[in-house]
Design a protein around this motif. Sequence first.
Motif, PDB file in Angstrom:
ATOM      1  N   LEU A 147       3.175   6.846  50.450  1.00 55.47           N
ATOM      2  CA  LEU A 147       3.652   8.229  50.321  1.00 55.47           C
ATOM      3  C   LEU A 147       3.845   8.590  48.850  1.00 55.47           C
ATOM      4  CD1 LEU A 147       6.294   9.093  53.077  1.00 55.47           C
ATOM      5  CD2 LEU A 147       4.222  10.350  52.435  1.00 55.47           C
ATOM      6  N   ILE A 183       1.502  11.346  47.023  1.00 52.95           N
ATOM      7  CA  ILE A 183       2.059  12.612  46.513  1.00 52.95           C
ATOM      8  C   ILE A 183       1.806  12.737  45.018  1.00 52.95           C
ATOM      9  CG2 ILE A 183       4.215  13.856  46.098  1.00 52.95           C
ATOM     10  CD1 ILE A 183       5.227  12.623  48.773  1.00 52.95           C
ATOM     11  N   GLY A 212      -5.217  12.187  47.921  1.00 53.23           N
ATOM     12  CA  GLY A 212      -3.831  11.918  48.311  1.00 53.23           C
ATOM     13  C   GLY A 212      -3.758  11.159  49.627  1.00 53.23           C
TER      14      GLY A 212
END
Lengths: 450, 450
Positions: free
Chosen positions: B369, B373, B393
């Motif tokens: 994550l 991001i 991403g």
Amino acid sequence: MKFELTKSFIEDIQSALEENNIVFIKAQIFELHPADIADIVKHLGLDEGKHLFDYLDEEQAAQTLVELDEDIREKLLELFSPKEIAEQVDQLDSDDAADLLGELSEQRKDEVISKMEDKEHASEVIDLLRYDEDSAGGLMQSEFVQVRSSFTVKRCIIELRKQAEEVEKVYSIYVVDESDVLLGVLSLKRLLFAKPTSLISELYQSNNIKYVKTNSHKEDVADIMKRYDLIAIPVVDYQNKLVGRITIDDVVDVMQEEAEKDYQLASGITDNVEATASVFKNTKSRLPWILIGLLGGVLSSLILQNYEADIQINPVLAFFIPLITATGGNVGVQSSAIVVQGLASKEFMFKGIFKRILKELLVGVLIGLICGILIFLFNFFTNTDIIMGITIGISIFIVVIIAAIFGTLFPLILNKLKIDPALATGPFVTTTNDILGLSVYFMIAFMLYN
Amino acid sequence: MKFELTKSFIEDIQSALEENNIVFIKAQIFELHPADIADIVKHLGLDEGKHLFDYLDEEQAAQTLVELDEDIREKLLELFSPKEIAEQVDQLDSDDAADLLGELSEQRKDEVISKMEDKEHASEVIDLLRYDEDSAGGLMQSEFVQVRSSFTVKRCIIELRKQAEEVEKVYSIYVVDESDVLLGVLSLKRLLFAKPTSLISELYQSNNIKYVKTNSHKEDVADIMKRYDLIAIPVVDYQNKLVGRITIDDVVDVMQEEAEKDYQLASGITDNVEATASVFKNTKSRLPWILIGLLGGVLSSLILQNYEADIQINPVLAFFIPLITATGGNVGVQSSAIVVQGLASKEFMFKGIFKRILKELLVGVLIGLICGILIFLFNFFTNTDIIMGITIGISIFIVVIIAAIFGTLFPLILNKLKIDPALATGPFVTTTNDILGLSVYFMIAFMLYN
């Protein structure tokens, strides 16, 4: 010949704990070594673990605490009252006692110490707490046997009887003068065979005895004990007064930590994560390296941007990006690892860094040639564009050489800067080699195609 | 407190050797520990080294040979006659003697043995040569002190005097029955304090004494001695007869090798290469991994071929190839390293592989994550094409998770297959992750763009 913990054994213990089956548990436990009991506690719930301690005799309980992993001990000790902890600490050798107390909060530590019954022991432990845990002082114990050189063997043995009470393992006897300055060492063997009337001063060995200062770093202590095959080493203060001894078992642990640390650095993990560590701690210790890698990847992408046109015209160039980065990375890490181990084993102190680099250069050329030719051939047979083959072939050749040189220099530089060179074998080298490699690769491609 | 070798010291020794300045050399050397002398020899030429041996007393010379690195010892011993070697071997403990002889050619070995003067010692050494060098038998020495349980303390001490002659370090006394079956252990300390008339059978400790069999693996020996903080462990044959003992210093070396081996595997080096190894040996031990990496790179290129069109249309895709491969590789290696160390320290025996993988999954999600991001944001601000940001991403997110899972599973599988799991942290994981990662990345790109 070693206690093997089984799932069913744990389950038996657990049900026995539920039923408070004292007889069964005592029967199972009483002959076990604390290291084995610690293993059992590790596989029980915290409350069960605490409960099990009620069935251990004082000595067992204290030693088991010492044998537990720090994270488990920490949680477990929260279930103990200061009084209970003090009882355990009273049982422990001063070094283990100090380590255990060192893990407690300041306030809790004081409570426990105030509850300790053996006041002399307590003050010894407090002394030890003053030392940096990475120093010889932090490793040493106050339990050792010392006699005056003026003693007779008879007197020495009487002394020994007194002192040996509290000294769990006597390896050798330290000989001191009136002001406790270390003079030499006397082995039990010699003492055993000596005439009761003969003087210690005639028996003990005094020339180049090995000892360390309280402020010596624990890794130096480990080096010395390993180098000279010692099972115990005396520790002296700045006045050469004998203040403690360090035993091999503690040093074995230091060596273990060292090895694990290097291995973790090489794998891009900042601080010690046991497999049992929490998800968060785990992530925290791994993220830094990943982010460095991420940054490297971003830089690589910026480099590649300059060659957007070339890639558009000749997408095949892109196919070999992973090959370039992987090969460069692998070679670089190898080179670093060899240097790191060389530094660790002091293999080339003044043997000439230059010679080392020259050799690495040759290895690089050799590996580079082999890889370059192989990859050229692969291209030659799978791809009509001969220039591509030449590009990738030459690139690999150069990339390998650069990686080998850089991988060798980097840890040497870190070492000069007093930074742990093992860092070099981590993702850092791989990342740098990615960037270097890609630059070389596309520069060559650019030259050959335009 | 440790002998520090300096360049000038070496030079002094060298010129002294030239001038045959016996007095100077003796003065410099005679108090040095063999480990230090070995260090000096290492920094001298071979002939100089050989020459230096002429100035050492028998004991020093023999011990210095033992302390030398194998490769140097090998070269040096070629300058020794079988007679000369035999003289050294006569001085050595049986285990060191066996190790040294084991390095010689069959023919040379026989010559040396035939020249040994201490025939009893010779036969002991020959016995030891029968054992596998990775077994307890290969580590043990025949020098130890044993007494019958029926002895009195007085008799025991007399026995001791006889035996202790040849036993350099007596840590504890082994108690046996009439047929030499190991019964227990007696510490020198207890003996020292016992009444001359009391019986050994009343003094020695018999319950759960730690011992190993001659065929136990040396790593198990190391584990047991480390686990139970032993400085020496008795070795028994299949009939439980006491045949030898292993001392901690030998085990410390075993642990050292183990740690270095893991570290080297993690860095993609097959067998032990000292920094001093020849260019060829060096290359030979590194090439296998590099070729695996090369093969991986080729496979990657074949995968990328399928996306030639996409790369042509949107070269930006290519920019992030290094980012994908690097991140996947780094995460994978971390995961493997944690598992490898967990396995080594037996942290999760039956604690549930599944639980372990679940945790690793969570860590992967977390790291994924964060990276996803970050990289999306980087793209968002540097690149107008939002889809590209989404693609990279999401890819990083998935790649990290896959790498974490694979990096965890792989060493566990190796371990099940009885292959050293440390292999997993080597280039193998990185390579596999490159391929997995790229496939994911371009599949996602393909889906999002078409």
